[in-house]
Write a protein that holds these residues in place. Structure first.
Motif: not given
Ligand code: FEO
Length: 397
Positions: A258, A261, A263, A256
């Motif tokens: 982000t 924060h 995600t 991932y």
């Protein structure tokens, strides 16, 4: 590096590249080597050369054994420039009687160096030449990983000079597998496989079974990068066999990027769900993990779950980079899903799913989108997604 006698009258005369850190997108934290092999016999043969900048190292090493002008044959197992960059200058100095290569090798050499006056001798798979007391058999390995690629097998020594295959990007003063920790060596070899050979896994499988059928005995494997397999040649062949099958184990990656924060928080909950199902997990933030290390983890993973917030109606650049790189390497037999937060338009999950489809990754769930910041219920959904993927991995085992 000093020349090393790896078999009687066979010397490794290549060079170390301690400080290279990027190999067209592959991070080489430990540098690499460009291996070249000199066989002293009635006919003196040089197998592969080195990258252009390392020509002096190669010549220096050869001169410790023989006057380069006495070399009769040059063998080009692979035309990529890390093994032929120095070839034009070496050809000027050596002026060999013959330059052996595959038919595709000749084509590629002409297209690279535009030298039609080199003494090309095209060889076919299975063809042998005698150096005097030693016999060289050529084995074409087309598309492993270039059309021109081939192996050279020295029968009397049971020595396979394997070009890029079985290699590792690892510069170290040790030269043989039994001089280093096997786990670290295999880690480098796995990274090499994942980043270079993965797209050609079906050909690797075929090649290994062809080699088995021909019954050629392999005592030592000398690749063009990294350490020589002196003690555990069967071990690396077995590892290639396993990697080429791409079965994956009960392991999932949550990969991932982000922005604020959201995600990243979703990623943690998905990880929790996977852990509840007893799946081995890795949480991979693309800001601190290099794409080539991520692909190494993909090699034995069964599921890949990607998360990105929506960014300018798309996905974050690190995620776009990762998906593009991975698509080219064509991993097979994976399960996947997507997740991500958004503010107003929310395209990221759809775009990731599109990329998963293009990679023929089986999408286990349509994915989760969360507006701005996940609520407790949103995170429960993420845990449920992790569990769903975990169950799918187990069912598929
Ligand atoms: Fe090490 Fe394909 O070159």
């Amino acid at each position: 590096m000093q020349p090393t006698e790896i078999k009687k009258n066979v010397y490794q005369v290549g060079s170390l590249d301690w400080n290279i850190r990027d190999f067209h997108g592959y991070s080489t934290y430990k540098g690499t080597t460009y291996n070249s092999f000199l066989v002293m016999d009635e006919k003196i043969a040089l197998f592969d050369t080195v990258k252009k900048d390392f020509k002096s190292d190669l010549l220096h090493n050869i001169r410790k054994i023989v006057d380069p002008g006495k070399i009769n044959y040059v063998i080009v197992n692979h035309v990529e420039m890390d093994h032929t960059g120095s070839l034009p200058e070496i050809m000027e100095i050596v002026r060999p009687e013959k330059l052996f290569c595959s038919s595709m090798g000749k084509k590629a050499l002409l297209a690279h160096f535009h030298k039609d006056d080199w003494p090309y001798e095209v060889v076919e798979s299975g063809q042998t030449i005698s150096l005097g007391s030693k016999t060289v058999q050529f084995i074409e390995t087309r598309m492993l990983h270039w059309p021109d690629s081939m192996f050279s097998y020295i029968k009397e020594d049971c020595l396979l000079i394997s070009s890029d295959a079985f290699g590792q990007h690892w510069a170290t003063n040790e030269q043989f597998d039994d001089e280093v920790a096997l786990s670290e060596l295999l880690r480098h070899a796995a990274k090499y496989y994942a980043n270079i050979l993965l797209p050609f896994s079906s050909l690797v499988k075929k090649l290994l079974s062809n080699i088995q059928e021909t019954g050629i005995e392999i005592d030592m494997i000398a690749p063009d990068h990294g350490l020589i397999w002196r003690t555990d040649a069967p071990g690396i062949i077995e590892a290639y066999d396993s990697w080429s099958q791409q079965k994956g184990r009960q392991k999932a990656l949550v990969i991932y990027d982000t922005m604020w924060h959201s995600t990243g928080t979703m990623a943690k909950s998905i990880i929790n769900g996977l852990l509840m199902e007893g799946i081995s997990v890795q949480m991979i933030d693309l800001n601190v993990n290099h794409r080539s290390d991520v692909i190494t983890e993909v090699l034995d993973a069964r599921a890949v779950i990607f998360g990105s917030p929506t960014f300018n109606k798309g996905i974050l650049p690190q995620m776009a980079d990762m998906l593009t790189y991975m698509k080219g390497l064509r991993p097979a037999n994976k399960l996947g899903a997507a997740f991500g937060s958004y503010g107003w338009s929310g395209e990221a999950v759809r775009l990731i799913n599109q990329a998963l489809e293009e990679m023929k990754i089986k999408i286990v769930d349509p994915g989760i989108r969360v507006e701005y910041v996940p609520t407790h219920d949103d995170l429960k959904q993420c845990v449920a997604l992790g569990r769903k993927i975990g169950k799918a991995i187990k069912e598929d085992a």
